[in-house]
Design a protein around this motif. Structure first.
Motif, PDB file in Angstrom:
ATOM      1  N   THR A  46       0.827  -1.204   0.000  1.00 46.57           N
ATOM      2  CA  THR A  46       0.000   0.000   0.000  1.00 46.57           C
ATOM      3  C   THR A  46       0.864   1.257   0.000  1.00 46.57           C
ATOM      4  N   ARG A  50       1.332   4.271  -2.982  1.00 48.02           N
ATOM      5  CA  ARG A  50       1.270   5.707  -2.687  1.00 48.02           C
ATOM      6  C   ARG A  50       2.536   6.425  -3.156  1.00 48.02           C
ATOM      7  N   GLU A  51       3.692   5.822  -2.887  1.00 45.62           N
ATOM      8  CA  GLU A  51       4.964   6.413  -3.326  1.00 45.62           C
ATOM      9  C   GLU A  51       5.043   6.471  -4.853  1.00 45.62           C
ATOM     10  N   ARG A  54       2.785   9.249  -6.147  1.00 43.97           N
ATOM     11  CA  ARG A  54       3.402  10.565  -5.926  1.00 43.97           C
ATOM     12  C   ARG A  54       4.516  10.819  -6.924  1.00 43.97           C
ATOM     13  N   SER A 131      -3.461   3.549  -5.831  1.00 45.70           N
ATOM     14  CA  SER A 131      -3.416   4.923  -5.355  1.00 45.70           C
ATOM     15  C   SER A 131      -3.613   5.868  -6.533  1.00 45.70           C
ATOM     16  N   MET A 133      -3.498  10.000  -7.739  1.00 43.65           N
ATOM     17  CA  MET A 133      -3.086  11.380  -7.444  1.00 43.65           C
ATOM     18  C   MET A 133      -3.230  12.221  -8.703  1.00 43.65           C
TER      19      MET A 133
END
Length: 138
Positions: A46, A50-51, A54, A131, A133
């Motif tokens: 998870t 996210r990394e 980003r 994720s 973004m």
């Protein structure tokens, strides 16, 4: 004399009770340890998603791939798959980027691995994290 004979008879009972209960306690202990390791794998995947999202939002896809691989360095990354998608298939500022990271579940205890393989065969569980973004730089 009678008390001594009574205590000698109870020793055999304790050994039998231990022999019956010990495998169950050991299996329970290994199950708790495996649950902790599976939870760790889920949290790492998870965080890697996210990394990667980003990195994809501020740089390019190669940087996102590298960020994901670097983030999962604490666990075995055999079978790691990273998918980076954009809406309408192209990268535009202000649009979203979706990073999906998946990895097959890895269990180290042989008995528990066999139980999982029998329960989920032929499709073994896969940990999936996603994720989203917004792209900041084109």
């Amino acid at each position: 004399m009678i008390i001594r004979r009574y205590l000698n008879n109870k020793r055999g009972q304790a050994i039998v009770e231990t022999a019956v209960v010990l495998p169950i306690v050991v299996l329970l202990l290994f199950s708790i340890v495996e649950f902790g390791q599976i939870l760790n794998q889920y949290l790492v995947i998870t965080a890697a998603a996210r990394e990667g999202a980003r990195a994809a939002a501020v740089s390019n896809d190669a940087g996102a791939q590298t960020a994901v691989v670097d983030s999962v360095a604490s666990i075995n990354n055999d079978g790691l798959a990273v998918s980076i998608t954009y809406p309408e298939g192209k990268r535009e500022q202000g649009k979203s980027v979706t990073v999906t990271v998946s990895k097959p579940l890895q269990v180290t205890t042989p008995i528990i691995r066999e139980l999982i393989e029998q329960a989920f065969a032929p499709d073994l569980p896969v940990i999936i994290a996603q994720s989203v973004m917004r792209v900041e730089q084109p």
